[in-house]
Design a protein around this motif. Structure first.
Motif, PDB file in Angstrom:
ATOM      1  N   TRP A 152       0.827  -1.208   0.000  1.00 38.70           N
ATOM      2  CA  TRP A 152       0.000   0.000   0.000  1.00 38.70           C
ATOM      3  C   TRP A 152       0.863   1.262   0.000  1.00 38.70           C
ATOM      4  CZ3 TRP A 152       0.767   3.383   3.994  1.00 38.70           C
ATOM      5  CH2 TRP A 152       1.324   2.861   5.176  1.00 38.70           C
ATOM      6  N   PHE A 153       2.147   1.127   0.360  1.00 39.49           N
ATOM      7  CA  PHE A 153       3.037   2.294   0.473  1.00 39.49           C
ATOM      8  C   PHE A 153       3.819   2.559  -0.815  1.00 39.49           C
ATOM      9  CE2 PHE A 153       4.874   5.459   3.139  1.00 39.49           C
ATOM     10  CZ  PHE A 153       6.211   5.572   2.840  1.00 39.49           C
ATOM     11  N   ILE A 154       3.741   1.629  -1.769  1.00 43.60           N
ATOM     12  CA  ILE A 154       4.590   1.740  -2.960  1.00 43.60           C
ATOM     13  C   ILE A 154       4.350   3.047  -3.715  1.00 43.60           C
ATOM     14  CG2 ILE A 154       5.088   0.785  -5.259  1.00 43.60           C
ATOM     15  CD1 ILE A 154       4.665  -1.992  -4.025  1.00 43.60           C
ATOM     16  N   ASN A 155       3.070   3.327  -3.989  1.00 43.44           N
ATOM     17  CA  ASN A 155       2.772   4.563  -4.736  1.00 43.44           C
ATOM     18  C   ASN A 155       3.159   5.806  -3.935  1.00 43.44           C
ATOM     19  OD1 ASN A 155       1.842   3.164  -6.921  1.00 43.44           O
ATOM     20  ND2 ASN A 155      -0.305   3.240  -6.294  1.00 43.44           N
ATOM     21  N   ILE A 156       2.965   5.738  -2.630  1.00 46.50           N
ATOM     22  CA  ILE A 156       3.337   6.871  -1.766  1.00 46.50           C
ATOM     23  C   ILE A 156       4.854   7.066  -1.827  1.00 46.50           C
ATOM     24  CG2 ILE A 156       3.372   7.758   0.613  1.00 46.50           C
ATOM     25  CD1 ILE A 156       0.813   6.084   1.101  1.00 46.50           C
ATOM     26  N   SER A 157       5.567   5.942  -1.798  1.00 50.23           N
ATOM     27  CA  SER A 157       7.027   5.984  -1.851  1.00 50.23           C
ATOM     28  C   SER A 157       7.497   6.628  -3.153  1.00 50.23           C
ATOM     29  CB  SER A 157       7.577   4.559  -1.741  1.00 50.23           C
ATOM     30  OG  SER A 157       8.948   4.552  -2.013  1.00 50.23           O
ATOM     31  N   GLY A 165       5.006 -11.544  -0.592  1.00 52.86           N
ATOM     32  CA  GLY A 165       3.993 -12.227   0.214  1.00 52.86           C
ATOM     33  C   GLY A 165       3.590 -11.402   1.418  1.00 52.86           C
ATOM     34  N   GLY A 166       2.326 -11.638   1.860  1.00 51.71           N
ATOM     35  CA  GLY A 166       1.860 -10.951   3.061  1.00 51.71           C
ATOM     36  C   GLY A 166       1.724  -9.459   2.878  1.00 51.71           C
ATOM     37  N   GLY A 167       1.478  -9.025   1.627  1.00 49.37           N
ATOM     38  CA  GLY A 167       1.282  -7.589   1.393  1.00 49.37           C
ATOM     39  C   GLY A 167       2.563  -6.781   1.424  1.00 49.37           C
ATOM     40  N   ILE A 168       3.710  -7.470   1.327  1.00 45.94           N
ATOM     41  CA  ILE A 168       5.010  -6.775   1.353  1.00 45.94           C
ATOM     42  C   ILE A 168       5.710  -6.999   0.020  1.00 45.94           C
ATOM     43  CG2 ILE A 168       7.258  -6.606   2.546  1.00 45.94           C
ATOM     44  CD1 ILE A 168       4.967  -5.939   4.394  1.00 45.94           C
ATOM     45  N   SER A 169       6.343  -5.965  -0.485  1.00 51.73           N
ATOM     46  CA  SER A 169       7.163  -6.093  -1.688  1.00 51.73           C
ATOM     47  C   SER A 169       8.622  -5.912  -1.317  1.00 51.73           C
ATOM     48  CB  SER A 169       6.778  -5.032  -2.718  1.00 51.73           C
ATOM     49  OG  SER A 169       5.542  -5.343  -3.278  1.00 51.73           O
ATOM     50  N   ALA A 170       9.485  -6.507  -2.130  1.00 52.52           N
ATOM     51  CA  ALA A 170      10.917  -6.404  -1.847  1.00 52.52           C
ATOM     52  C   ALA A 170      11.674  -6.088  -3.114  1.00 52.52           C
ATOM     53  CB  ALA A 170      11.441  -7.717  -1.252  1.00 52.52           C
ATOM     54  N   LEU A 171      12.754  -5.381  -2.955  1.00 53.63           N
ATOM     55  CA  LEU A 171      13.664  -5.150  -4.068  1.00 53.63           C
ATOM     56  C   LEU A 171      14.855  -6.054  -3.835  1.00 53.63           C
ATOM     57  CD1 LEU A 171      13.887  -3.238  -6.589  1.00 53.63           C
ATOM     58  CD2 LEU A 171      15.625  -2.053  -5.302  1.00 53.63           C
ATOM     59  N   LYS A 172      14.981  -7.059  -4.669  1.00 53.92           N
ATOM     60  CA  LYS A 172      16.048  -8.034  -4.470  1.00 53.92           C
ATOM     61  C   LYS A 172      17.035  -7.943  -5.609  1.00 53.92           C
ATOM     62  CE  LYS A 172      13.147 -11.162  -1.867  1.00 53.92           C
ATOM     63  NZ  LYS A 172      12.414 -12.414  -1.816  1.00 53.92           N
ATOM     64  N   ASP A 211      15.383  -5.365   6.595  1.00 52.93           N
ATOM     65  CA  ASP A 211      14.813  -6.292   7.576  1.00 52.93           C
ATOM     66  C   ASP A 211      13.382  -5.943   7.961  1.00 52.93           C
ATOM     67  OD1 ASP A 211      18.021  -6.151   9.134  1.00 52.93           O
ATOM     68  OD2 ASP A 211      17.249  -7.667   7.740  1.00 52.93           O
ATOM     69  N   SER A 212      13.031  -4.678   7.844  1.00 51.44           N
ATOM     70  CA  SER A 212      11.694  -4.260   8.276  1.00 51.44           C
ATOM     71  C   SER A 212      11.179  -3.119   7.423  1.00 51.44           C
ATOM     72  CB  SER A 212      11.755  -3.822   9.744  1.00 51.44           C
ATOM     73  OG  SER A 212      10.587  -3.099  10.075  1.00 51.44           O
ATOM     74  N   TYR A 213       9.931  -3.268   6.951  1.00 50.94           N
ATOM     75  CA  TYR A 213       9.357  -2.232   6.082  1.00 50.94           C
ATOM     76  C   TYR A 213       9.086  -0.939   6.855  1.00 50.94           C
ATOM     77  CZ  TYR A 213       4.809  -3.725   7.972  1.00 50.94           C
ATOM     78  OH  TYR A 213       3.776  -4.047   8.783  1.00 50.94           O
TER      79      TYR A 213
END
Lengths: 224, 93
Positions: free
Chosen positions: A10-15, A74-81, A190-192
């Protein structure tokens, strides 16, 4: 595989919006600084402008990177790997790293009393090599960028105590906020929560810088 | 004791001197009025010429030279307050 940061979906667009705002603010600072440079022809002001220009472009690239490369963890979290980054992502990421570091080195160099261009090249070379040669480039990038921001903060701390006034205090506060933001982002792998806080605090720092600049402009244009 | 002037203040003072003399002034006059040593004055005049704030005019006698303020130098004077406040706020002076 290296994970740069975690973001709630939900924070991606805000980011991305925050990154674009920081881009605009940095472009604004660079533009106004350039105008002051054209009047004064002072070398330090030129480098100050170029530093913010580099930072502006780096944030623009970061926003594009987030737009195209975030994958669901997963779990509503995105990651940049890092391992998953295709050619475009790799180019964007490397460009973001390089331009942000060059930007902060340039700002530091603008505050040096020494005018030797060799010092500038040396600083850029050492900073970029540190990241390039490191096994964990993401961590090295954060360490280097935090250190560079910290050195700017030291400069403004000394400037404020040399001659105290509101504008110098505002400049000090803005760089302090940017440093805190950078520190928070360091833990965002480690933490969003750290990503959200870091981004918000950084944006606040750039905002304070812009407000300071606008008050300088207003005051500078007042007739005596 | 008078506060030590910054580089930008000295540049302003020299340009104001030149402007007061209807835009043309001899080096000796700058030396007397600017409160600088001869070598410092020469360094500053060189810098002002390289920045395009003043230009050197050699008189027909071949011996005398004067300095004239340029439009860029005039602009510096008119926007001096902005330049000073900017460089002071961001620790660039």
């Amino acid at each position: 595989m290296v994970q740069l940061y975690l973001i709630p979906e939900w924070f991606i667009n805000i980011s991305i919006l925050m990154e674009l705002i920081i881009t605009l603010v940095s472009f604004g600072i660079a533009f106004i600084s350039w105008k002051v440079y054209k009047i004064s022809n002072e070398r330090e002001v030129k480098f100050f402008s170029l530093g913010f220009l580099s930072i502006a472009i780096s944030y623009l690239l970061w926003s594009i990177l987030n737009l195209v490369m975030l994958t669901g963890a997963g779990g509503g979290i995105s990651a940049l790997k890092v391992s998953r980054i295709q050619t475009l992502g790799a180019t964007l990421l490397v460009s973001y790293f390089v331009l942000l570091i060059i930007g902060w080195v340039t700002l530091n160099y603008a505050t040096f009393k020494s005018k030797g261009l060799r010092n500038y090249v040396l600083l850029i070379g050492l900073s970029l090599l540190t990241v390039y040669l490191s096994a964990n480039k993401a961590v090295a990038f954060y360490y280097v960028s935090i250190f560079l921001v910290f050195m700017m903060l030291v400069h403004y701390y000394l400037e404020y105590f040399r001659r105290r006034n509101v504008r110098r205090l505002l400049t000090f506060i803005s760089f302090l906020l940017i440093l805190i933001g950078r520190l928070e982002l360091f833990f965002s792998a480690d933490s969003y929560l750290h990503y959200m806080i870091g981004h918000s605090v950084e944006l606040l720092g750039y905002g304070v810088l812009l407000i300071n600049l606008l008050t300088v402009l207003k005051s500078g244009q007042e007739k005596k | 004791m008078a506060k030590k002037r910054s580089k930008l203040e000295i540049i302003r003072d020299i340009l104001q001197l030149i402007k007061l003399k209807s835009g043309r002034i001899k080096p000796t006059h700058i030396l007397y009025k600017s409160n600088l040593s001869y070598s410092m004055m020469s360094d500053y005049l060189e810098e002002l010429i390289s920045k395009g704030f003043i230009k050197q005019i050699n008189l027909p006698d071949g011996k005398t030279r004067t300095y004239e303020i340029t439009r860029k130098g005039d602009e510096y004077l008119s926007k001096y307050k902005l330049v000073m406040e900017f460089t002071d706020s961001f620790g660039l002076n």
